[in-house]
Enzyme design. Sequence first.
Site, short mmCIF file in Angstrom:
data_model
loop_
_atom_site.label_atom_id
_atom_site.label_comp_id
_atom_site.label_asym_id
_atom_site.label_seq_id
_atom_site.Cartn_x
_atom_site.Cartn_y
_atom_site.Cartn_z
N VAL A 44 42.08 50.04 27.07
CA VAL A 44 42.03 50.71 28.37
C VAL A 44 41.51 49.75 29.44
O VAL A 44 42.06 49.67 30.55
CB VAL A 44 41.16 51.98 28.30
CG1 VAL A 44 41.05 52.63 29.68
CG2 VAL A 44 41.74 52.98 27.30
N CYS A 45 40.47 49.01 29.12
CA CYS A 45 39.90 48.05 30.08
C CYS A 45 40.91 46.98 30.46
O CYS A 45 40.94 46.53 31.62
CB CYS A 45 38.67 47.36 29.48
SG CYS A 45 37.32 48.46 29.09
N THR A 46 41.73 46.57 29.52
CA THR A 46 42.74 45.57 29.81
C THR A 46 43.68 46.06 30.91
O THR A 46 44.01 45.32 31.85
CB THR A 46 43.53 45.22 28.53
OG1 THR A 46 42.63 44.67 27.57
CG2 THR A 46 44.64 44.22 28.82
N LEU A 49 41.57 46.28 34.40
CA LEU A 49 41.34 45.00 35.07
C LEU A 49 42.65 44.42 35.59
O LEU A 49 42.69 43.82 36.68
CB LEU A 49 40.66 44.03 34.11
CG LEU A 49 39.19 44.35 33.80
CD1 LEU A 49 38.67 43.44 32.69
CD2 LEU A 49 38.32 44.21 35.02
#
Length: 211
Positions: A44-46, A49
Amino acid sequence: MSIRIGDVAPNFKAKTSIGDVDFYEFLGDGWGVLFSHPADNTPVCTTELGRTAQLKSEFEKRNVKVIAVSVDSVESHQSWISDINETQNTSVEFPIIADQDRTVADLYDMIHPNASETQTVRSVFIISPDKKVKLIIVYPASVGRNFNEILRVIDSLQLTAEYSVATPADWQDGEDVIVMNSIKTEDIPAKFPKGHKVIKPYLRTTPQPNK
């Protein structure tokens, strides 16, 4: 430490993916977005960002600097940034803080023990030029953030900081806004010459004043 809206955003110094950063110096006299990520190399963070990097020009035209925080090392961040750039077809240029000792996470109360003892939740702090916290959004680790909403609330915050207005539900940039109740109805024409509508004595609208 619990951070609330209206509080002064705590300053800090940290190692980041672009070198050592003093938070206040990084923000300068503009607006800022500080947002946390549970860990590097997470799916999810990928996407988050990557989306932030894709919106670089949108943040720049609002005079907003973006800085992320994750609890892994600078070396880990650098490797992850390569993956983000590859998979999200973008170029991450904003700094990612290496918060291995949880200094920033603790300073901004990003660890919620009942969610996880070690990982930060997905916190978003929007900070004004006077270094005040103007908005806080907190998501659980499983829910990716809506960056269109983050841009929308920045538009609202910057507008309402300059004019005596508020923005209604689902407001988008360019739509009518609400005249604050501190302004008497008879004083509206002088302050908002584009016109106004009185829907109720306590609900008066006017075209967005800075458009």
